[in-house]
Design a protein around this motif. Sequence first.
Motif, PDB file in Angstrom:
ATOM      1  N   ARG A   1      -2.760   4.855  -7.631  1.00  0.00           N
ATOM      2  CA  ARG A   1      -2.119   3.545  -7.741  1.00  0.00           C
ATOM      3  C   ARG A   1      -3.161   2.481  -8.092  1.00  0.00           C
ATOM      4  O   ARG A   1      -2.929   1.614  -8.931  1.00  0.00           O
ATOM      5  CB  ARG A   1      -1.416   3.202  -6.425  1.00  0.00           C
ATOM      6  CG  ARG A   1      -0.557   1.970  -6.545  1.00  0.00           C
ATOM      7  CD  ARG A   1       0.386   1.833  -5.358  1.00  0.00           C
ATOM      8  NE  ARG A   1       0.806   0.468  -5.313  1.00  0.00           N
ATOM      9  CZ  ARG A   1       0.207  -0.475  -4.599  1.00  0.00           C
ATOM     10  NH1 ARG A   1      -0.806  -0.184  -3.831  1.00  0.00           N
ATOM     11  NH2 ARG A   1       0.637  -1.706  -4.634  1.00  0.00           N
TER      12      ARG A   1
ATOM     13  N   ARG B   1       4.551   2.331   2.955  1.00  0.00           N
ATOM     14  CA  ARG B   1       4.279   1.055   2.277  1.00  0.00           C
ATOM     15  C   ARG B   1       3.719   1.281   0.875  1.00  0.00           C
ATOM     16  O   ARG B   1       4.109   0.591  -0.075  1.00  0.00           O
ATOM     17  CB  ARG B   1       3.310   0.215   3.104  1.00  0.00           C
ATOM     18  CG  ARG B   1       3.955  -0.488   4.275  1.00  0.00           C
ATOM     19  CD  ARG B   1       3.046  -1.580   4.857  1.00  0.00           C
ATOM     20  NE  ARG B   1       1.736  -1.081   5.248  1.00  0.00           N
ATOM     21  CZ  ARG B   1       1.427  -0.591   6.442  1.00  0.00           C
ATOM     22  NH1 ARG B   1       2.352  -0.544   7.386  1.00  0.00           N
ATOM     23  NH2 ARG B   1       0.222  -0.172   6.715  1.00  0.00           N
ATOM     24  N   GLU B   2       2.813   2.242   0.745  1.00  0.00           N
ATOM     25  CA  GLU B   2       2.254   2.560  -0.580  1.00  0.00           C
ATOM     26  C   GLU B   2       3.350   3.056  -1.521  1.00  0.00           C
ATOM     27  O   GLU B   2       3.366   2.706  -2.706  1.00  0.00           O
ATOM     28  CB  GLU B   2       1.162   3.628  -0.467  1.00  0.00           C
ATOM     29  CG  GLU B   2      -0.149   3.117   0.046  1.00  0.00           C
ATOM     30  CD  GLU B   2      -0.903   2.231  -0.937  1.00  0.00           C
ATOM     31  OE1 GLU B   2      -0.756   2.396  -2.172  1.00  0.00           O
ATOM     32  OE2 GLU B   2      -1.655   1.370  -0.459  1.00  0.00           O
TER      33      GLU B   2
ATOM     34  N   ALA C   1       5.479   0.120  -2.690  1.00  0.00           N
ATOM     35  CA  ALA C   1       4.762  -0.650  -3.713  1.00  0.00           C
ATOM     36  C   ALA C   1       4.739   0.100  -5.048  1.00  0.00           C
ATOM     37  O   ALA C   1       4.891  -0.507  -6.118  1.00  0.00           O
ATOM     38  CB  ALA C   1       3.341  -0.947  -3.242  1.00  0.00           C
ATOM     39  N   THR C   2       4.587   1.416  -4.986  1.00  0.00           N
ATOM     40  CA  THR C   2       4.579   2.220  -6.212  1.00  0.00           C
ATOM     41  C   THR C   2       5.946   2.192  -6.880  1.00  0.00           C
ATOM     42  O   THR C   2       6.042   2.040  -8.103  1.00  0.00           O
ATOM     43  CB  THR C   2       4.151   3.671  -5.906  1.00  0.00           C
ATOM     44  OG1 THR C   2       2.834   3.640  -5.343  1.00  0.00           O
ATOM     45  CG2 THR C   2       4.150   4.530  -7.148  1.00  0.00           C
TER      46      THR C   2
ATOM     47  N   ARG D   1       6.436  -0.986  -8.619  1.00  0.00           N
ATOM     48  CA  ARG D   1       5.644  -0.998  -9.856  1.00  0.00           C
ATOM     49  C   ARG D   1       6.463  -0.422 -11.010  1.00  0.00           C
ATOM     50  O   ARG D   1       6.340  -0.834 -12.150  1.00  0.00           O
ATOM     51  CB  ARG D   1       4.354  -0.196  -9.634  1.00  0.00           C
ATOM     52  CG  ARG D   1       3.541   0.114 -10.854  1.00  0.00           C
ATOM     53  CD  ARG D   1       2.822  -1.127 -11.380  1.00  0.00           C
ATOM     54  NE  ARG D   1       1.931  -0.816 -12.451  1.00  0.00           N
ATOM     55  CZ  ARG D   1       2.288  -0.639 -13.722  1.00  0.00           C
ATOM     56  NH1 ARG D   1       3.556  -0.722 -14.058  1.00  0.00           N
ATOM     57  NH2 ARG D   1       1.393  -0.372 -14.644  1.00  0.00           N
TER      58      ARG D   1
END
Length: 158
Positions: free
Chosen positions: A78, A122-123, A126-127, A130
């Motif tokens: 990421r 959370r990652e 966010a990905t 994106r």
Amino acid sequence: MALVFARLNYAAAVRLRATNRLAEDRLEGQCALRLANACNRLNRHPEALDLYERALREGAQIPEITWKSRYGLGRGYRRQDRPWAAYKHLGQAIRTLETLRGALPKEQVLSPFFEDKTGVYREMVATCLRFRRADRALEYAERSKARNLLELLARQDL
């Protein structure tokens, strides 16, 4: 009777070798994982990705090493603006984590082991954002919230 003992001895030797190999893999995987985390903190991200891959290879049979390695790879990809690779690894980290969580007895699920696992969700959120996939981001956010709520309710049952 001698044949039975010979087979039992052979089975015990095979099991011992397998146990020793698993212990070696665990140690090597943990070392690679720790080195990868250190490289990340030192902003040596390409080296960190290589070490996360190594940890994943070495600790492939160990779910804790697997999910942490995949989480590290997801964060790294990421950071490199490689969202598809990040999505793949984060998804596998979450699946491994949820499988691991589901297989543990209630007492272990409630242990501090699971208190720091929201970062992977959370990652992933966010990905997904994106990719402009708010629906998938919401799905992962809800999964994280549901797990936390279940753990909270289970704590009150004790």
